[in-house]
Design an enzyme around this catalytic site. Structure first.
Site: not given
Ligand code: NAD
Length: 497
Positions: A149, A173, A176, A226, A281, A381
């Protein structure tokens, strides 16, 4: 209520899934839209559209593919303000910050405009008598991008220009929580002349992601999110035989030595910890400062924090709300936990008076000192505007605590000593290092990615590694005899002569 549809085969697609997810305006604290959550059949439809479009896109000349991406770049340049407004209305970050993420995404697009050169193979004449050898880089097929997000435009754009320029077709994808930026990008690509089905947007949650991970026609997955989900995606997609780059979470330290320029360090800490409400991140979430200058630095940081204007990102504020009420409450709970764990809350963001609607998902900048190294606030985090301070004796202890951590995304040192900085860059275990630079996101012609629990897979995003991720190399050895029958009879293993 507006419904955000999927975008498949060049048009809006409702699919068969009946579930919808809420989309909020975080500064107003109200649900403004609903987004479709894909059912397994919708995954099949999106992948089928991309698979059908693949041969035509792959077989276009480099020049024709570049032409579409160049037009996309021109349209994006002219209309990026619209996209920034959309991002702010669903994510909450201030409009100038949304414009910044678009600019960083556009840098990758501009890098990808050099793809005919970047993806060139090599050629060696006469590797054996009358025999030549050369390499080609070819696209993989249908690739998928799963994005978080916090950067609804930039993170998709780390991958999509690289994937499209190299001749792949894509199913994105997005998160959401803020889905509309992806549809806006898809519509702009169509306007730029991208053939239908080459770029598709599938909205959804775990069902959509699992469908992509398992689908036999999906060749590769670029995931950002994450750490637990990144690991899950990496394990499942590699088990299904796919190429994967899965970028995860972070806990980035900024180490400040006694000889640092403390005003530069204070400005940098505040910008890197509280920009985008800490939902980056590469945000700095831990300040590791040498004890002798800690009180002085904390004073300078607290003074600056008092000047941060928190409020609606459309109204000239410095810092917006958090993305959802649930996330806001989770971050606020960490501040409560810090108190229970014996840390000292120097600035408490729960007291903030925002310039915005009372129902917005507000949490002001928070500074927590004397954080214990075993505490949850230090090891987990948080992903919000909370900066933890730990005090260290010297450079060696600073490096030691950074290397003890589970994550290895980015880290920074502030010092006026070249020798200290050089030791830091050699010994510290993280993928991206800043020296007097707090958010060292590599430019588009390098590559982005962390170490340890911050990334699974060995090919980073964009830059040269991105070119490799989205292509397969083929090595060709060829002979074109001038006269017939010159080979001779020999069952031995071929040797060059
Ligand atoms: P998230 O892991 O909740 O979601 C990321 C994606 O995974 C979304 O598209 C979501 O719909 C999907 N997802 C969520 N739960 C899932 C599941 N159980 N099974 C399969 N897919 C699933 O992350 P977020 O809250 O959207 O974003 C924040 C996180 O992203 C933080 O941990 C941040 O550090 C990380 N991030 C990392 C980088 C990097 O380059 N390392 C960059 C941006 C964000």
């Amino acid at each position: 209520m507006t419904i955000v549809d999927h975008f498949v085969a060049g048009r809006s697609f409702t699919g068969t899934g009946e579930r919808l997810g809420p989309v909020f305006d975080p500064a107003l604290g109200v649900e403004t839209k609903r987004v479709r959550l894909a059912a397994p059949a919708d995954v099949d439809a999106a992948v089928a559209a991309a698979a059908q479009a693949f041969p035509g896109w792959r077989d276009k000349s480099w020049a024709r593919r570049q032409e579409v991406l160049f037009t996309f770049r021109e349209l994006l340049n002219a209309r990026r303000g619209e996209l920034a407004e959309i991002i702010t209305s669903e994510h909450g970050k201030v409009v100038s910050d949304a414009a910044g993420e678009i600019a960083r995404g556009q840098e990758v697009l501009e890098f990808a405009l050099g793809m005919p050169h970047l993806a060139r193979g090599g050629y060696s004449e006469n590797v054996s008598t009358g025999v030549d050898a050369f390499t080609l880089r070819q696209p993989l097929g249908v690739v998928s991008i799963v994005s978080p997000f916090n950067f609804p435009a930039m993170v998709p754009m780390w991958f999509l220009p690289m994937a499209l320029a190299t001749g792949n077709t894509v199913v994105l994808k997005p998160s959401e929580k803020d889905p509309s930026a992806a549809n806006w990008l898809a519509a702009l690509l169509s306007e730029a002349g991208l053939p239908d089905g080459v770029f598709n947007v599938l909205h959804g949650d775990k069902v959509a992601v699992d469908g992509l991970l398992e689908h036999p026609d999906v060749q590769a997955v670029s995931f950002v999110g994450s750490t637990p989900i990144a690991r899950y995606v990496y394990e499942n997609a590699t088990r299904a035989g796919k190429r994967v780059q899965a970028l995860g979470g972070a806990k980035n330290h900024m180490l400040v030595l006694a000889d640092a320029d403390l005003d530069l360090a204070a400005d940098s800490a505040v910008n890197a910890a509280f920009g985008s409400a800490g939902e980056r991140c590469m945000a700095i979430s831990v300040l590791a400062v040498v004890d002798s200058v800690a009180d002085d630095l904390i004073g300078r940081i607290s003074e600056r924090m008092g000047r941060i204007k928190v409020g609606d990102g459309r109204q000239g504020c410095d810092m917006g709300p958090l993305v959802t009420r649930e996330h806001r409450d989770k971050v606020a709970d960490y501040v409560e936990l810090a108190v229970k764990e014996g840390a000292s809350v120097v600035v408490d963001g729960r007291d903030v008076e925002p310039a915005g609607a009372a129902e917005g998902f507000w949490l002001g900048p928070t500074l927590v000192d004397r954080v214990g190294r075993d505490s949850r606030i230090y090891t987990e985090e948080i992903f919000g505007p909370v900066l933890s301070v730990v005090r260290v004796r010297d450079l060696a202890e600073g490096i030691e605590i950074i290397n003890d951590g589970a994550y290895g995304n980015g880290t920074a040192i502030f010092t006026t000593s070249g020798g200290a900085a050089r030791r830091f860059q050699r010994e510290v275990e993280a993928g991206m290092i800043g020296i007097n630079v707090p958010i060292p996101v590599p430019v588009s012609y390098y590559s982005f990615g962390g170490w340890k629990q911050s990334m699974f897979g060995d090919t980073k995003a964009y830059g040269e590694q991105g070119v490799h991720f989205f292509t397969r190399e083929k090595a060709v050895t060829s002979r074109w005899p001038v006269t017939a029958g010159a080979g001779g009879f020999d069952l031995g293993f071929p040797q060059n002569a």
